[in-house]
Enzyme design. Sequence first.
Site, PDB file in Angstrom:
ATOM      1  N   HIS A  87       0.843  -1.188   0.000  1.00 40.81           N
ATOM      2  CA  HIS A  87       0.000   0.000   0.000  1.00 40.81           C
ATOM      3  C   HIS A  87       0.885   1.248   0.000  1.00 40.81           C
ATOM      4  CE1 HIS A  87       0.693  -0.810   4.356  1.00 40.81           C
ATOM      5  NE2 HIS A  87       1.009   0.466   4.310  1.00 40.81           N
TER       6      HIS A  87
HETATM    7  C1  T46 Z   1       2.996   0.679   6.887  1.00 41.77           C
HETATM    8  C2  T46 Z   1       3.755  -0.581   7.105  1.00 41.77           C
HETATM    9  C3  T46 Z   1       5.225  -0.361   7.237  1.00 41.77           C
HETATM   10  C4  T46 Z   1      -4.114  -0.797  13.536  1.00 41.77           C
HETATM   11  O1  T46 Z   1      -5.187  -1.075  14.088  1.00 41.77           O
HETATM   12  N1  T46 Z   1      -3.417   0.311  13.917  1.00 41.77           N
HETATM   13  C5  T46 Z   1      -2.236   0.659  13.339  1.00 41.77           C
HETATM   14  O2  T46 Z   1      -1.641   1.673  13.723  1.00 41.77           O
HETATM   15  C6  T46 Z   1      -1.721  -0.176  12.281  1.00 41.77           C
HETATM   16  C7  T46 Z   1      -0.417   0.199  11.619  1.00 41.77           C
HETATM   17  C8  T46 Z   1      -2.429  -1.284  11.921  1.00 41.77           C
HETATM   18  N2  T46 Z   1      -3.588  -1.592  12.543  1.00 41.77           N
HETATM   19  C9  T46 Z   1      -4.301  -2.819  12.161  1.00 41.77           C
HETATM   20  C10 T46 Z   1      -4.864  -2.826  10.754  1.00 41.77           C
HETATM   21  C11 T46 Z   1      -4.789  -4.269  10.347  1.00 41.77           C
HETATM   22  O3  T46 Z   1      -5.959  -4.934  10.796  1.00 41.77           O
HETATM   23  O4  T46 Z   1      -3.351  -3.890  12.200  1.00 41.77           O
HETATM   24  C12 T46 Z   1      -3.599  -4.804  11.149  1.00 41.77           C
HETATM   25  C13 T46 Z   1      -2.357  -5.037  10.310  1.00 41.77           C
HETATM   26  O5  T46 Z   1      -2.056  -3.814   9.594  1.00 41.77           O
HETATM   27  P1  T46 Z   1      -1.505  -3.823   8.103  1.00 41.77           P
HETATM   28  O6  T46 Z   1      -2.054  -4.977   7.368  1.00 41.77           O
HETATM   29  O7  T46 Z   1      -1.750  -2.463   7.527  1.00 41.77           O
HETATM   30  O8  T46 Z   1       0.062  -4.061   8.345  1.00 41.77           O
HETATM   31  P2  T46 Z   1       1.254  -3.885   7.293  1.00 41.77           P
HETATM   32  O9  T46 Z   1       2.450  -4.482   7.934  1.00 41.77           O
HETATM   33  O10 T46 Z   1       0.867  -4.359   5.954  1.00 41.77           O
HETATM   34  O11 T46 Z   1       1.460  -2.285   7.172  1.00 41.77           O
HETATM   35  C14 T46 Z   1       1.896  -1.554   8.306  1.00 41.77           C
HETATM   36  C15 T46 Z   1       1.179  -0.200   8.373  1.00 41.77           C
HETATM   37  O12 T46 Z   1      -0.238  -0.417   8.335  1.00 41.77           O
HETATM   38  C16 T46 Z   1       1.547   0.707   7.238  1.00 41.77           C
HETATM   39  O13 T46 Z   1       1.110   2.025   7.514  1.00 41.77           O
HETATM   40  O14 T46 Z   1       3.502   1.613   6.289  1.00 41.77           O
HETATM   41  O15 T46 Z   1       3.295  -1.340   8.231  1.00 41.77           O
END
Ligand code: T46
Length: 133
Positions: free
Chosen positions: A49
């Site tokens: 993303h």
């Molecule tokens: C990024 C990369 C480096 C939350 O509830 N609060 C938060 O602050 C974050 C970051 C995530 N979440 C929840 C949303 C999803 O249900 O945690 C779950 C996993 O998040 P996500 O799939 O977005 O994780 P990554 O590792 O793909 O991405 C994250 C960050 O979301 C993003 O901003 O830059 O790490």
Amino acid sequence: MNINFLEVDVFNNEAGSLISLEAKKNVPFEIKRVYCIFKTNTELRRGFHAHKNLNQVLICVNGSCKVLLDDGYERTNIELSSPSKGLIIKDFIWREIFDFSSDCVIMVLADNFYDESDYIRDYDEFLKIIKNY
Ligand code: T46
């Protein structure tokens, strides 16, 4: 692509290691959120993303990982393997994180609160936005 890193002092002694991060001092923005990524599946990639309005610093405090950055024109892979080197990622940069070591722990500092509507999770939509920028 212009990649910016944060140099972080690591204080090592016989008891272990410590890094200190301070808003508007060694971190170039006000920190509104901190999250950590750990116990990662070494076989899978995360991310996929870009953000519309979010600056972040990624610090691999333990182990190692790679980060793919894509500004819509160029792609580059960065290896993070030291807490002394933070990777600054600005908005409108597509990112994927991969090649995690089994002991990898990433700490992320962000200048905004979590907001799902800030995410661009579709790569074609990301390219469309970039090309009309
Ligand atoms: C990024 C990369 C480096 C939350 O509830 N609060 C938060 O602050 C974050 C970051 C995530 N979440 C929840 C949303 C999803 O249900 O945690 C779950 C996993 O998040 P996500 O799939 O977005 O994780 P990554 O590792 O793909 O991405 C994250 C960050 O979301 C993003 O901003 O830059 O790490």
